[in-house]
Write an enzyme that holds these catalytic residues in place. Structure first.
Site, PDB file in Angstrom:
ATOM      1  N   SER A   4       0.900  -1.214   0.218  1.00 38.34           N
ATOM      2  CA  SER A   4       0.007  -0.066  -0.135  1.00 38.34           C
ATOM      3  C   SER A   4       0.819   1.389  -0.045  1.00 38.34           C
ATOM      4  CB  SER A   4      -1.028   0.001   1.242  1.00 38.34           C
ATOM      5  OG  SER A   4      -1.602   1.194   1.203  1.00 38.34           O
ATOM      6  N   LYS A  28      -3.435   2.451  -2.093  1.00 37.92           N
ATOM      7  CA  LYS A  28      -2.961   3.227  -1.146  1.00 37.92           C
ATOM      8  C   LYS A  28      -4.177   3.403  -0.066  1.00 37.92           C
ATOM      9  CE  LYS A  28      -1.190   6.999   1.026  1.00 37.92           C
ATOM     10  NZ  LYS A  28      -0.030   6.679   1.792  1.00 37.92           N
ATOM     11  N   ILE A  54       3.768  10.598   4.664  1.00 33.74           N
ATOM     12  CA  ILE A  54       2.833  11.214   3.554  1.00 33.74           C
ATOM     13  C   ILE A  54       1.603  11.419   4.396  1.00 33.74           C
ATOM     14  CG2 ILE A  54       1.438  10.598   1.675  1.00 33.74           C
ATOM     15  CD1 ILE A  54       4.631  10.620   1.195  1.00 33.74           C
ATOM     16  N   GLY A  55       1.193  10.634   5.471  1.00 33.16           N
ATOM     17  CA  GLY A  55      -0.016  11.220   6.436  1.00 33.16           C
ATOM     18  C   GLY A  55      -1.346  10.772   5.786  1.00 33.16           C
ATOM     19  N   LEU A  56      -1.326   9.521   4.896  1.00 32.21           N
ATOM     20  CA  LEU A  56      -2.609   9.198   4.338  1.00 32.21           C
ATOM     21  C   LEU A  56      -3.147   9.906   3.433  1.00 32.21           C
ATOM     22  CD1 LEU A  56      -4.102   7.266   7.447  1.00 32.21           C
ATOM     23  CD2 LEU A  56      -2.458   6.453   5.636  1.00 32.21           C
ATOM     24  N   CYS A 113      -0.494   3.215  10.755  1.00 30.00           N
ATOM     25  CA  CYS A 113       0.250   4.212  10.117  1.00 30.00           C
ATOM     26  C   CYS A 113       0.925   4.947  11.239  1.00 30.00           C
ATOM     27  CB  CYS A 113      -0.828   5.178   9.317  1.00 30.00           C
ATOM     28  SG  CYS A 113      -0.040   6.419   8.486  1.00 30.00           S
ATOM     29  N   GLY A 200      12.122  -0.214   3.042  1.00 29.89           N
ATOM     30  CA  GLY A 200      13.067  -0.298   2.101  1.00 29.89           C
ATOM     31  C   GLY A 200      14.113  -1.548   2.736  1.00 29.89           C
ATOM     32  N   GLY A 225       8.466  -5.775   3.838  1.00 27.70           N
ATOM     33  CA  GLY A 225       9.603  -4.991   4.363  1.00 27.70           C
ATOM     34  C   GLY A 225      10.787  -5.176   3.765  1.00 27.70           C
ATOM     35  N   GLY A 247       7.201  -3.133  -1.757  1.00 29.23           N
ATOM     36  CA  GLY A 247       6.798  -1.566  -1.539  1.00 29.23           C
ATOM     37  C   GLY A 247       7.771  -0.826  -2.004  1.00 29.23           C
TER      38      GLY A 247
END
Ligand SMILES: Cc1cc2nc3c(=O)[nH]c(=O)nc-3n(C[C@H](O)[C@H](O)[C@H](O)COP(=O)(O)O)c2cc1C
Length: 286
Positions: A4, A28, A54-56, A113, A200, A225, A247
């Site tokens: 996501s 997302k 990013i804060g959704l 999150c 990453g 992950g 991701g």
């Protein structure tokens, strides 16, 4: 599967490959109302990884359902919609609006999150709260539920068990690891909000360890992950994950995820395995 927040809604990546050939496109996180996300800077590259806050940011449930979902479904993708909210009721409300009739295969519940003030990691850190959240979502939809867990806990096992008992069909292990990086000259954090989610290859060994622990419970695990090549994907399968998500590597090499299924098939053949199921969880003690 795509992780996501790293693959848009799938349509953005169609020039790199056939999204219908992927295990699933995970969207997302979708929230009830549109969100603009956090103020920049909200991304920062770190050794073998990145920090994000990013804060959704997302266009909200209604726009997603009307304008985006039909496009992705008509491209033939297996759709997993990732949802986020500020309360179990809100998660339930979103889940109630999404069904198999819309072409959705499953919901992934973002219970971890790190980049929002309300909701976010609070649900994912307490087994009781997580169970209430998963139960609320399960009560609102017939779709299979995958609970996506945060690694920012001392022990993931009670959370995996709580999610499984509350009705989750699987758990995704893991969301981003809470991190921070600071500019030593300007004396400010590199990310506006200070703390942020690390992802990453830098987080891979932590994710493999947590996927291993989670798989011991018997609840099906989706590993995520730091996957960036065949070997890193196979590590998750070997410790017991039944599926994997790619991701951050989608930003580095947007075509990698389309190559991965073929690489896995070739690898299994070389290993003398007829199917992936036989390889999953076949780790020997060292
Ligand atoms: C830029 C960015 C945005 C993300 N957005 C979300 C999100 O909206 N919802 C979610 O559940 N996870 C989100 N994640 C977490 C990823 O889905 C994934 O769990 C995590 O990055 C670990 O996998 P990776 O190391 O392969 O990136 C985001 C990650 C990144 C890097």
């Amino acid at each position: 599967m795509t992780a996501s927040g790293t693959f848009g809604f799938g349509i953005e990546f169609m020039e790199y490959g056939d999204i219908s050939a992927l295990g699933a496109v995970v969207t997302k996180s979708i929230t009830l109302e549109p969100r603009a996300g956090n103020e920049p800077p909200r991304i920062y590259e770190t050794p073998s990884g990145m920090l994000n806050s990013i804060g959704l940011e997302n266009p909200g449930l209604e726009f997603f359902k009307e304008k985006i979902l039909p496009q992705v479904v008509s491209a033939g993708a297996t759709m997993v919609v990732n949802i986020a909210g500020e309360s179990p009721d809100e998660y339930g409300e979103i889940a109630g609006e999404l069904s198999a009739d819309d072409g959705i295969a499953a919901l992934e519940v973002n219970a971890g999150c790190p980049n929002v003030d309300r909701g976010g990691m609070t649900f994912g850190r307490d087994p009781g709260m997580l169970a209430d959240l998963v139960a609320a979502v399960c009560a609102s939809t017939e779709l299979p539920i995958i609970a996506k867990l945060t690694p920012n806990v001392a022990d993931i096992v009670p959370l995996v068990e709580a999610a499984g008992r509350a009705g989750a069909s699987a758990v995704t292990v893991m969301n981003t690891l809470l991190g921070m990086s600071v500019d030593v000259r300007k004396r400010v954090p590199h990310i506006k909000r200070g703390k942020a989610g690390l992802s990453g290859p830098a987080i891979r060994p932590v994710a493999v360890r947590m996927a291993f622990e989670a798989a011991q419970t018997g609840v099906p695990v989706v590993g995520a992950g730091g996957i960036s090549d065949l070997d890193s994907a196979m590590q998750f399968f070997l410790v017991g994950a039944r599926a994997v998500e790619v991701g951050t590597w989608n930003f580095a090499d947007p075509a990698f995820i389309f190559r991965l299924p073929g690489l896995i098939s070739d690898f299994l053949e070389q290993q003398g395995e007829t199917n992936l199921g036989a390889y999953i969880g076949s780790l020997k003690s060292g």
